[in-house]
Motif scaffolding. Sequence first.
Motif, short mmCIF file in Angstrom:
data_model
loop_
_atom_site.label_atom_id
_atom_site.label_comp_id
_atom_site.label_asym_id
_atom_site.label_seq_id
_atom_site.Cartn_x
_atom_site.Cartn_y
_atom_site.Cartn_z
N ARG A 23 -1.78 -5.15 4.59
CA ARG A 23 -1.01 -4.82 5.80
C ARG A 23 -1.25 -5.85 6.89
N GLU A 30 -4.56 -1.99 1.45
CA GLU A 30 -4.33 -1.91 2.90
C GLU A 30 -4.70 -3.21 3.62
N ALA A 64 0.83 -1.21 0.00
CA ALA A 64 0.00 0.00 0.00
C ALA A 64 0.86 1.26 0.00
N ALA A 114 -3.49 0.07 9.34
CA ALA A 114 -3.94 0.84 8.19
C ALA A 114 -3.80 2.34 8.42
N SER A 115 -3.98 3.10 7.34
CA SER A 115 -3.99 4.55 7.45
C SER A 115 -5.21 4.97 8.27
#
Length: 297
Positions: free
Chosen positions: A164, A161, A54, A198-199
């Motif tokens: 991740r 993502e 990502a 994740a973001s």
Amino acid sequence: MDRRQYRRVGRTALAVGVMLGLGAAATGCTDDRAAAEGAHGAGGDPVAVLRRAADTLRETGSSKATTSMEMATGGTRVTIRGRGGYDFRRRLGELTVVLPEDPAGTSEHRPITELLAPGALFMKNRGAGVPADKWVRVETAGLSDGNLVTGGATDPYAAAEVLRGTRTATYVGKAEVGGTPVRHYRGTADLSRASANASVDNRASLAAAAKGFATAEVPFDVYLDDQGRIRKLRQRFSFVNGLEKTPVAVASTTRLFGFGTPVDVRLPSPADIYAGRIAESGAGGSAGAGGEIQSGH
């Protein structure tokens, strides 16, 4: 196949809506780099490589994208397809999503325009009584699938993502996607772990998916080019909606190409967003979570 059943499955799919080789040096001694390439691919340890995928897309900037979502339930299988572009830095994308034809070969719905944004999904030509000139806005964190399935297309960055959360992965071998040499990996990701890493924009959505799906484990196949960019990602989700007693299997495939292509996404103004409620008659609601999607500003 019963025409009404086919329509129902198609609507449900939208409402609910992702090996080896060794080398040796000329002297006869084992080349460590070649051995590592054989076991892991040029990028190194598969798990570490995929957890970075990502970030690599974000560094790349943007790309064109195609999506397909296959849903199987009750012996019926339908596929929803999308095409558009995505800006990975701004987390904005636009897709034109086409629903499957009915058994007679007739399209039952105009293509749906979808705008993907941090925390939100916008849909135009949504149907279900929404005026043709209005957009439906859905908060993705409020969806039990985290918008991995609901729109009939998985947000490309959200799909990346998910990686991740990779727990296990193996390097399958070299392959080719769209004429580009790639490295093929296969593994399983955990949505809870993905959410934790994740973001900020995707954290709540992936956490919702981890709780809402039948299982938080997501098997996948992914193909990376020499720059570590995702060229193709196929993920398999499993959920239980309001109409089915057994889990429904969904296979979501995202293809990325044309990296660097400018993507201009303009989100609708509040005046253009439909403020009513959308009843999904017989479709099980949003991701099977309630029968209605609350729209509005």
